[in-house]
Design an enzyme around this catalytic site. Structure first.
Site, PDB file in Angstrom:
ATOM      1  N   GLY A   1     -12.388   6.738 -13.180  1.00  0.00           N
ATOM      2  CA  GLY A   1     -11.197   7.398 -13.706  1.00  0.00           C
ATOM      3  C   GLY A   1     -11.006   8.835 -13.264  1.00  0.00           C
ATOM      4  O   GLY A   1     -10.247   9.576 -13.880  1.00  0.00           O
ATOM      5  N   SER A   2     -11.647   9.238 -12.168  1.00  0.00           N
ATOM      6  CA  SER A   2     -11.475  10.620 -11.709  1.00  0.00           C
ATOM      7  C   SER A   2     -10.025  10.894 -11.308  1.00  0.00           C
ATOM      8  O   SER A   2      -9.481  11.964 -11.627  1.00  0.00           O
ATOM      9  CB  SER A   2     -12.432  10.944 -10.558  1.00  0.00           C
ATOM     10  OG  SER A   2     -12.238  10.061  -9.483  1.00  0.00           O
ATOM     11  N   ASN A   3      -9.390   9.948 -10.641  1.00  0.00           N
ATOM     12  CA  ASN A   3      -7.972  10.141 -10.299  1.00  0.00           C
ATOM     13  C   ASN A   3      -7.101  10.124 -11.547  1.00  0.00           C
ATOM     14  O   ASN A   3      -6.156  10.904 -11.666  1.00  0.00           O
ATOM     15  CB  ASN A   3      -7.499   9.077  -9.309  1.00  0.00           C
ATOM     16  CG  ASN A   3      -7.763   9.467  -7.873  1.00  0.00           C
ATOM     17  OD1 ASN A   3      -7.597  10.603  -7.491  1.00  0.00           O
ATOM     18  ND2 ASN A   3      -8.180   8.502  -7.074  1.00  0.00           N
TER      19      ASN A   3
ATOM     20  N   LEU B   1      -8.765  -2.634  -9.530  1.00  0.00           N
ATOM     21  CA  LEU B   1      -9.294  -3.592  -8.566  1.00  0.00           C
ATOM     22  C   LEU B   1      -8.669  -4.982  -8.601  1.00  0.00           C
ATOM     23  O   LEU B   1      -8.926  -5.776  -7.700  1.00  0.00           O
ATOM     24  CB  LEU B   1     -10.814  -3.717  -8.743  1.00  0.00           C
ATOM     25  CG  LEU B   1     -11.581  -2.406  -8.596  1.00  0.00           C
ATOM     26  CD1 LEU B   1     -13.075  -2.648  -8.715  1.00  0.00           C
ATOM     27  CD2 LEU B   1     -11.255  -1.710  -7.295  1.00  0.00           C
TER      28      LEU B   1
ATOM     29  N   ASN C   1       0.188   2.619  -5.726  1.00  0.00           N
ATOM     30  CA  ASN C   1      -1.263   2.499  -5.587  1.00  0.00           C
ATOM     31  C   ASN C   1      -1.741   3.538  -4.586  1.00  0.00           C
ATOM     32  O   ASN C   1      -1.005   3.911  -3.666  1.00  0.00           O
ATOM     33  CB  ASN C   1      -1.614   1.096  -5.086  1.00  0.00           C
ATOM     34  CG  ASN C   1      -3.106   0.883  -4.949  1.00  0.00           C
ATOM     35  OD1 ASN C   1      -3.883   1.226  -5.834  1.00  0.00           O
ATOM     36  ND2 ASN C   1      -3.521   0.307  -3.838  1.00  0.00           N
TER      37      ASN C   1
ATOM     38  N   HIS D   1      -4.778   4.015  -1.791  1.00  0.00           N
ATOM     39  CA  HIS D   1      -5.792   3.260  -1.049  1.00  0.00           C
ATOM     40  C   HIS D   1      -6.619   4.248  -0.226  1.00  0.00           C
ATOM     41  O   HIS D   1      -6.054   5.135   0.424  1.00  0.00           O
ATOM     42  CB  HIS D   1      -5.125   2.228  -0.135  1.00  0.00           C
ATOM     43  CG  HIS D   1      -6.102   1.327   0.529  1.00  0.00           C
ATOM     44  ND1 HIS D   1      -6.715   0.289  -0.141  1.00  0.00           N
ATOM     45  CD2 HIS D   1      -6.613   1.336   1.777  1.00  0.00           C
ATOM     46  CE1 HIS D   1      -7.553  -0.322   0.685  1.00  0.00           C
ATOM     47  NE2 HIS D   1      -7.508   0.301   1.855  1.00  0.00           N
TER      48      HIS D   1
ATOM     49  N   ASP E   1      -2.207  -4.321  -0.705  1.00  0.00           N
ATOM     50  CA  ASP E   1      -2.066  -3.210   0.239  1.00  0.00           C
ATOM     51  C   ASP E   1      -0.976  -3.388   1.295  1.00  0.00           C
ATOM     52  O   ASP E   1      -1.080  -2.862   2.393  1.00  0.00           O
ATOM     53  CB  ASP E   1      -3.410  -2.933   0.940  1.00  0.00           C
ATOM     54  CG  ASP E   1      -4.510  -2.603  -0.044  1.00  0.00           C
ATOM     55  OD1 ASP E   1      -4.218  -1.948  -1.059  1.00  0.00           O
ATOM     56  OD2 ASP E   1      -5.664  -2.997   0.204  1.00  0.00           O
TER      57      ASP E   1
END
Length: 186
Positions: free
Chosen positions: A12-14, A84, A101, A103, A144
């Site tokens: 969860g750093s972002n 994920l 998202n 990536h 993606d």
């Protein structure tokens, strides 16, 4: 005020960086953090940041329960930050061009099923790439493959490990992801 919902599966750093960015700017609120991992560190971060969190199963994601909760929240943007699982098509259709998202590579390279986190960085390192970077893109029904919003590269010729590559990418993510989200909301 604009509303953001974040999906994350790991540390969860972002997610934390996004919350802190918008707490400082005051232009949007993170109204929920959703995770499929009951042991994810993002849950500790959500509690510390006083953000409501939701743990769910793959079945709940795929069978519409999470879609119902999202419809109730009416977010202006859904942000996948280290999430994920593949996002189900009904959610993608319910929120067109409102799901993004990040990536950890320069797509279309090193994307697709199974290409996340350290898997990406190891592949980049093993292939002796000279640069890598981040891609922020819209989410569609394929891994993606959504339309690119932003890419930023970084030179990694002097990196001696996949972990060093991950650190360089993390700097890019922390710097650019909140800014791009803000741009998308305005």
């Amino acid at each position: 005020m604009k509303k953001i919902v974040i999906f994350a599966s790991g540390s969860g750093s972002n997610a934390e960086n996004i919350v802190l960015h918008f707490n400082k700017k005051g232009s949007a609120n993170v109204v929920g953090i959703f995770t499929n991992n009951p042991n994810a560190k993002v849950l500790e971060r959500a509690k510390y940041l006083n953000i409501p969190s939701e743990v769910f199963t793959r079945q709940e994601l795929n069978e519409g329960e999470i879609l119902e909760k999202l419809i109730q929240l009416q977010p202006d943007l859904i942000v996948l930050a280290g999430f994920l699982l593949k996002f189900p098509e009904p959610i993608v259709k319910a929120f067109p061009n409102k799901i993004v998202n990040i990536h950890p590579a320069l797509l279309p390279n090193y994307g697709g099923k199974g290409m996340y986190g350290m898997n990406v960085h190891r592949a980049v390192f093993e292939n002796k790439e000279k640069e890598t970077g981040i891609t922020i893109h819209y989410v569609n029904e394929h891994y993606d493959e959504g339309e690119f919003i932003f890419q930023k590269s970084v030179n990694i010729e002097d990196c001696k490990s996949a972990e060093e590559i991950a650190e360089r990418n993390s700097v890019l993510e922390q710097l650019h992801f909140p800014e791009i989200i803000e741009t998308l909301l305005t």
